[in-house]
Design an enzyme around this catalytic site. Structure first.
Site, PDB file in Angstrom:
ATOM      1  N   ASN A  84      58.901  47.292  43.354  1.00 38.56           N
ATOM      2  CA  ASN A  84      58.714  46.572  42.103  1.00 38.56           C
ATOM      3  C   ASN A  84      57.275  46.057  42.015  1.00 38.56           C
ATOM      4  O   ASN A  84      56.452  46.303  42.905  1.00 38.56           O
ATOM      5  CB  ASN A  84      59.726  45.425  42.010  1.00 38.56           C
ATOM      6  N   HIS A 114      45.075  37.796  63.315  1.00 41.01           N
ATOM      7  CA  HIS A 114      43.796  37.316  63.846  1.00 41.01           C
ATOM      8  C   HIS A 114      44.050  36.427  65.050  1.00 41.01           C
ATOM      9  O   HIS A 114      45.098  35.762  65.120  1.00 41.01           O
ATOM     10  CB  HIS A 114      43.032  36.536  62.771  1.00 41.01           C
ATOM     11  N   ALA A 141      62.627  39.782  46.640  1.00 38.57           N
ATOM     12  CA  ALA A 141      61.369  39.302  46.073  1.00 38.57           C
ATOM     13  C   ALA A 141      60.680  38.292  46.973  1.00 38.57           C
ATOM     14  O   ALA A 141      61.317  37.443  47.598  1.00 38.57           O
ATOM     15  CB  ALA A 141      61.628  38.670  44.703  1.00 38.57           C
ATOM     16  N   ALA A 159      65.512  37.017  49.389  1.00 34.25           N
ATOM     17  CA  ALA A 159      64.269  36.661  48.707  1.00 34.25           C
ATOM     18  C   ALA A 159      63.601  35.459  49.359  1.00 34.25           C
ATOM     19  O   ALA A 159      64.257  34.493  49.753  1.00 34.25           O
ATOM     20  CB  ALA A 159      64.556  36.360  47.240  1.00 34.25           C
ATOM     21  N   THR A 164      59.569  37.360  61.049  1.00 33.22           N
ATOM     22  CA  THR A 164      58.652  37.285  62.191  1.00 33.22           C
ATOM     23  C   THR A 164      59.165  38.031  63.413  1.00 33.22           C
ATOM     24  O   THR A 164      58.405  38.278  64.348  1.00 33.22           O
ATOM     25  CB  THR A 164      58.400  35.821  62.576  1.00 33.22           C
ATOM     26  N   LYS A 165      60.469  38.370  63.416  1.00 38.35           N
ATOM     27  CA  LYS A 165      61.079  39.071  64.552  1.00 38.35           C
ATOM     28  C   LYS A 165      61.939  40.221  64.027  1.00 38.35           C
ATOM     29  O   LYS A 165      62.317  40.254  62.859  1.00 38.35           O
ATOM     30  CB  LYS A 165      61.931  38.106  65.377  1.00 38.35           C
ATOM     31  N   ARG A 182      74.718  37.154  58.290  1.00 35.89           N
ATOM     32  CA  ARG A 182      76.033  37.764  58.523  1.00 35.89           C
ATOM     33  C   ARG A 182      75.887  39.270  58.572  1.00 35.89           C
ATOM     34  O   ARG A 182      74.865  39.838  58.148  1.00 35.89           O
ATOM     35  CB  ARG A 182      77.007  37.376  57.415  1.00 35.89           C
TER      36      ARG A 182
END
Length: 215
Positions: A84, A114, A141, A159, A164-165, A182
């Site tokens: 989108n 960084h 989104a 959304a 991070t994992k 779930r």
């Protein structure tokens, strides 16, 4: 060792190296052309996607504007991938996307990071880690996927999540940081949104979508 070689070997490197920047600018020319296309220029968009991306399977489509550090050069798309408005690929490293993946508006897939040490960041050092997204994944989104993450087949990322994992296959995961909420199961065969039920079975809906029968 050149900065480009350091980049390709996963070491910290200086991304403002002129050779890297020259390659990047060349890629961005095609991206600029894609974003300047008009709504009815679907064939032109498909042709440009084939040039821009490392791989682009049949039926891939992204609503402009599309953003990408290297114009998609390091992005590998399966078939039927949809993005989108405002999807961003920070594709300094490879990004692998499976078949029938859906990206909501303003999703960010980031491969670049960084060093935390301020003195190195002040010099502009960067490192990159690839991202891998499986088949049939829906990323909602405003989701951000961080460097090095793998998302398993069939997963749904809610959304606004920050991933991070790694996320396993066939789960709903949400939050910042993103966590598994779930598993996807039998209830999802009956309900499409909260307590609203499908009017047909999933199998019937699939047959209708593939032209085998009418809705």
């Amino acid at each position: 060792m050149t900065q480009k070689e350091r980049m390709e070997q996963g070491l910290v490197y200086l991304p403002e190296d002129e050779a890297i920047m020259r390659e990047q600018r060349d890629c961005l020319e095609l991206l600029c052309e894609y974003n300047a296309t008009r709504p009815h220029e679907t064939e032109k968009r498909a042709r440009l996607l084939g040039k821009m991306f490392a791989e682009a399977g049949e039926g891939c489509y992204f609503e402009p504007p599309l953003y990408s550090n290297f114009g998609g050069r390091h992005v590998h798309l399966g078939k039927g991938v949809y993005g989108n408005f405002g999807v961003t690929f920070v594709d300094d490293a490879e990004i692998f996307v499976g078949d029938h993946v859906m990206f909501g508006p303003h999703v960010v897939i980031a491969t670049a990071g960084h060093p935390v040490l301020p003195s190195l960041r002040a010099c502009g050092y960067q490192f990159n880690r690839s991202v891998c997204i499986g088949n049939d994944v829906w990323i909602g989104a405003n989701v951000s996927v961080m460097p090095g993450v793998t998302i398993g087949d069939g997963a749904v990322i809610g959304a606004g999540s920050v991933v991070t994992k790694d996320i396993p296959a066939n789960v709903v995961a949400v939050g910042s940081p993103c966590r598994v909420l779930r598993a996807i199961g039998e209830r999802d065969r009956a309900y499409f949104y909260k307590d609203e039920k499908f009017d047909r079975t999933p199998e019937e809906l699939v047959r209708a979508a593939t032209g085998e029968e009418e809705l």
